[in-house]
Motif scaffolding. Sequence first.
Motif, PDB file in Angstrom:
ATOM      1  N   SER A  85     -22.570  31.290 -45.209  1.00  0.00           N
ATOM      2  CA  SER A  85     -22.840  29.865 -45.407  1.00  0.00           C
ATOM      3  C   SER A  85     -21.673  28.963 -45.015  1.00  0.00           C
ATOM      4  O   SER A  85     -21.774  27.742 -45.109  1.00  0.00           O
ATOM      5  CB  SER A  85     -23.188  29.616 -46.879  1.00  0.00           C
ATOM      6  N   ALA A  86     -20.558  29.580 -44.576  1.00  0.00           N
ATOM      7  CA  ALA A  86     -19.384  28.774 -44.212  1.00  0.00           C
ATOM      8  C   ALA A  86     -18.714  29.338 -42.970  1.00  0.00           C
ATOM      9  O   ALA A  86     -18.780  30.531 -42.697  1.00  0.00           O
ATOM     10  CB  ALA A  86     -18.386  28.740 -45.368  1.00  0.00           C
ATOM     11  N   VAL A  87     -18.071  28.458 -42.227  1.00  0.00           N
ATOM     12  CA  VAL A  87     -17.326  28.877 -41.039  1.00  0.00           C
ATOM     13  C   VAL A  87     -16.007  28.097 -40.987  1.00  0.00           C
ATOM     14  O   VAL A  87     -15.959  26.912 -41.314  1.00  0.00           O
ATOM     15  CB  VAL A  87     -18.151  28.644 -39.744  1.00  0.00           C
ATOM     16  N   PHE A  88     -14.941  28.805 -40.616  1.00  0.00           N
ATOM     17  CA  PHE A  88     -13.631  28.170 -40.432  1.00  0.00           C
ATOM     18  C   PHE A  88     -13.433  27.863 -38.951  1.00  0.00           C
ATOM     19  O   PHE A  88     -13.671  28.723 -38.095  1.00  0.00           O
ATOM     20  CB  PHE A  88     -12.508  29.100 -40.907  1.00  0.00           C
ATOM     21  N   LEU A  89     -13.015  26.650 -38.658  1.00  0.00           N
ATOM     22  CA  LEU A  89     -12.683  26.262 -37.291  1.00  0.00           C
ATOM     23  C   LEU A  89     -11.166  26.261 -37.175  1.00  0.00           C
ATOM     24  O   LEU A  89     -10.489  25.369 -37.704  1.00  0.00           O
ATOM     25  CB  LEU A  89     -13.253  24.882 -36.970  1.00  0.00           C
ATOM     26  N   ASP A  90     -10.643  27.293 -36.529  1.00  0.00           N
ATOM     27  CA  ASP A  90      -9.195  27.465 -36.368  1.00  0.00           C
ATOM     28  C   ASP A  90      -8.734  26.519 -35.271  1.00  0.00           C
ATOM     29  O   ASP A  90      -8.912  26.783 -34.080  1.00  0.00           O
ATOM     30  CB  ASP A  90      -8.927  28.931 -36.001  1.00  0.00           C
ATOM     31  N   MET A  91      -8.139  25.372 -35.675  1.00  0.00           N
ATOM     32  CA  MET A  91      -7.828  24.301 -34.732  1.00  0.00           C
ATOM     33  C   MET A  91      -6.419  23.747 -35.013  1.00  0.00           C
ATOM     34  O   MET A  91      -6.232  22.928 -35.908  1.00  0.00           O
ATOM     35  CB  MET A  91      -8.873  23.190 -34.846  1.00  0.00           C
ATOM     36  N   PRO A  92      -5.425  24.181 -34.242  1.00  0.00           N
ATOM     37  CA  PRO A  92      -4.043  23.757 -34.490  1.00  0.00           C
ATOM     38  C   PRO A  92      -3.852  22.239 -34.492  1.00  0.00           C
ATOM     39  O   PRO A  92      -3.094  21.706 -35.298  1.00  0.00           O
ATOM     40  CB  PRO A  92      -3.262  24.404 -33.347  1.00  0.00           C
ATOM     41  N   LEU A  93      -4.535  21.536 -33.580  1.00  0.00           N
ATOM     42  CA  LEU A  93      -4.325  20.091 -33.450  1.00  0.00           C
ATOM     43  C   LEU A  93      -5.485  19.280 -34.040  1.00  0.00           C
ATOM     44  O   LEU A  93      -5.822  18.209 -33.554  1.00  0.00           O
ATOM     45  CB  LEU A  93      -4.125  19.723 -31.973  1.00  0.00           C
ATOM     46  N   LEU A  94      -6.061  19.795 -35.108  1.00  0.00           N
ATOM     47  CA  LEU A  94      -7.236  19.162 -35.707  1.00  0.00           C
ATOM     48  C   LEU A  94      -7.006  17.676 -36.005  1.00  0.00           C
ATOM     49  O   LEU A  94      -7.830  16.837 -35.661  1.00  0.00           O
ATOM     50  CB  LEU A  94      -7.626  19.915 -36.984  1.00  0.00           C
ATOM     51  N   TYR A  95      -5.900  17.350 -36.643  1.00  0.00           N
ATOM     52  CA  TYR A  95      -5.637  15.942 -36.978  1.00  0.00           C
ATOM     53  C   TYR A  95      -5.266  15.134 -35.739  1.00  0.00           C
ATOM     54  O   TYR A  95      -5.658  13.964 -35.613  1.00  0.00           O
ATOM     55  CB  TYR A  95      -4.526  15.833 -38.029  1.00  0.00           C
ATOM     56  N   GLU A  96      -4.516  15.764 -34.832  1.00  0.00           N
ATOM     57  CA  GLU A  96      -4.093  15.059 -33.633  1.00  0.00           C
ATOM     58  C   GLU A  96      -5.279  14.605 -32.781  1.00  0.00           C
ATOM     59  O   GLU A  96      -5.257  13.528 -32.181  1.00  0.00           O
ATOM     60  CB  GLU A  96      -3.151  15.938 -32.783  1.00  0.00           C
ATOM     61  N   VAL A  97      -6.339  15.452 -32.730  1.00  0.00           N
ATOM     62  CA  VAL A  97      -7.521  15.088 -31.934  1.00  0.00           C
ATOM     63  C   VAL A  97      -8.616  14.450 -32.794  1.00  0.00           C
ATOM     64  O   VAL A  97      -9.730  14.220 -32.337  1.00  0.00           O
ATOM     65  CB  VAL A  97      -8.083  16.302 -31.149  1.00  0.00           C
ATOM     66  N   LYS A  98      -8.262  14.180 -34.060  1.00  0.00           N
ATOM     67  CA  LYS A  98      -9.156  13.489 -35.002  1.00  0.00           C
ATOM     68  C   LYS A  98     -10.475  14.238 -35.240  1.00  0.00           C
ATOM     69  O   LYS A  98     -11.531  13.633 -35.415  1.00  0.00           O
ATOM     70  CB  LYS A  98      -9.420  12.053 -34.522  1.00  0.00           C
ATOM     71  N   TYR A  99     -10.397  15.578 -35.266  1.00  0.00           N
ATOM     72  CA  TYR A  99     -11.597  16.376 -35.504  1.00  0.00           C
ATOM     73  C   TYR A  99     -11.894  16.510 -36.990  1.00  0.00           C
ATOM     74  O   TYR A  99     -12.951  17.010 -37.371  1.00  0.00           O
ATOM     75  CB  TYR A  99     -11.450  17.770 -34.863  1.00  0.00           C
ATOM     76  N   ASP A 100     -10.979  16.037 -37.831  1.00  0.00           N
ATOM     77  CA  ASP A 100     -11.182  16.162 -39.284  1.00  0.00           C
ATOM     78  C   ASP A 100     -12.450  15.444 -39.756  1.00  0.00           C
ATOM     79  O   ASP A 100     -13.029  15.814 -40.776  1.00  0.00           O
ATOM     80  CB  ASP A 100      -9.956  15.668 -40.065  1.00  0.00           C
ATOM     81  N   SER A 101     -12.890  14.439 -39.000  1.00  0.00           N
ATOM     82  CA  SER A 101     -14.103  13.716 -39.391  1.00  0.00           C
ATOM     83  C   SER A 101     -15.375  14.526 -39.128  1.00  0.00           C
ATOM     84  O   SER A 101     -16.450  14.165 -39.589  1.00  0.00           O
ATOM     85  CB  SER A 101     -14.179  12.370 -38.661  1.00  0.00           C
ATOM     86  N   TYR A 102     -15.251  15.639 -38.374  1.00  0.00           N
ATOM     87  CA  TYR A 102     -16.416  16.466 -38.039  1.00  0.00           C
ATOM     88  C   TYR A 102     -16.583  17.665 -38.977  1.00  0.00           C
ATOM     89  O   TYR A 102     -17.546  18.415 -38.848  1.00  0.00           O
ATOM     90  CB  TYR A 102     -16.315  16.983 -36.598  1.00  0.00           C
ATOM     91  N   VAL A 103     -15.626  17.869 -39.874  1.00  0.00           N
ATOM     92  CA  VAL A 103     -15.699  19.025 -40.773  1.00  0.00           C
ATOM     93  C   VAL A 103     -15.921  18.567 -42.212  1.00  0.00           C
ATOM     94  O   VAL A 103     -15.701  17.407 -42.542  1.00  0.00           O
ATOM     95  CB  VAL A 103     -14.424  19.913 -40.673  1.00  0.00           C
ATOM     96  N   ASP A 104     -16.346  19.516 -43.056  1.00  0.00           N
ATOM     97  CA  ASP A 104     -16.629  19.174 -44.457  1.00  0.00           C
ATOM     98  C   ASP A 104     -15.359  19.141 -45.311  1.00  0.00           C
ATOM     99  O   ASP A 104     -15.287  18.409 -46.296  1.00  0.00           O
ATOM    100  CB  ASP A 104     -17.623  20.178 -45.039  1.00  0.00           C
TER     101      ASP A 104
END
Length: 200
Positions: free
Chosen positions: A109-128
């Motif tokens: 029911s869950a998946v981890f997105l291993d993303m080193p630059l998550l905040y830099e590319v502003k992907y935090d808005s796409y995850v829970d």
Amino acid sequence: MYKIGLTGSIATGKSTVTGMLRDLGAKVIDCDRIAHDVVAAGTEGVRRVAAAFGPEAVGPGGAMDREYMGRLVFGDKAAKKRLEEILFPLIYRRIDDDIEALEKAGSGSAVFLDMPLLYEVKYDSYVDEVWLVYVPYEVQLARLVKRDGCSEEEAKRRIHSQLPVAGKKALADVVIDNSGTPEETKTQVLFQWRRLQSRI
């Protein structure tokens, strides 16, 4: 599927924590691998990069020349934005495809997105939620110098090319402090993993 962004900064030990989560049975999507795959030889991504930046952007093997493009966009905001506009939609589409494949396979029911630059590319808005692997700046600097054998000045330059890890700490939902022993880190990961299971 519940999406968790797993991030850190250079030399904070994110790969170590990723390995611990995999050992616990977590599903992890390696976003760095996807970023390489979308500009591999023969892909739509490498064709678009070559069209935008010229044949010099393609290496001898047919994949995007990452060193050349790194030099090209370093300090050039317009070129960086242009490259991101090409790559990000391709990367995000592949991430969505991988999540969909896991859902169809009934892989938890869950998946981890291993993303080193998550905040830099502003992907935090796409995850829970976001899990951050953290160490204090002094520890990060010392580990980077030791790991890569670089000078302290070079290590500082590389650290400062990313958002400060202390700033990321203030934004994250879960913080794994990796400044102690591997056993101490593992205890935190296990605690947060069990907490996650009870929540979802």
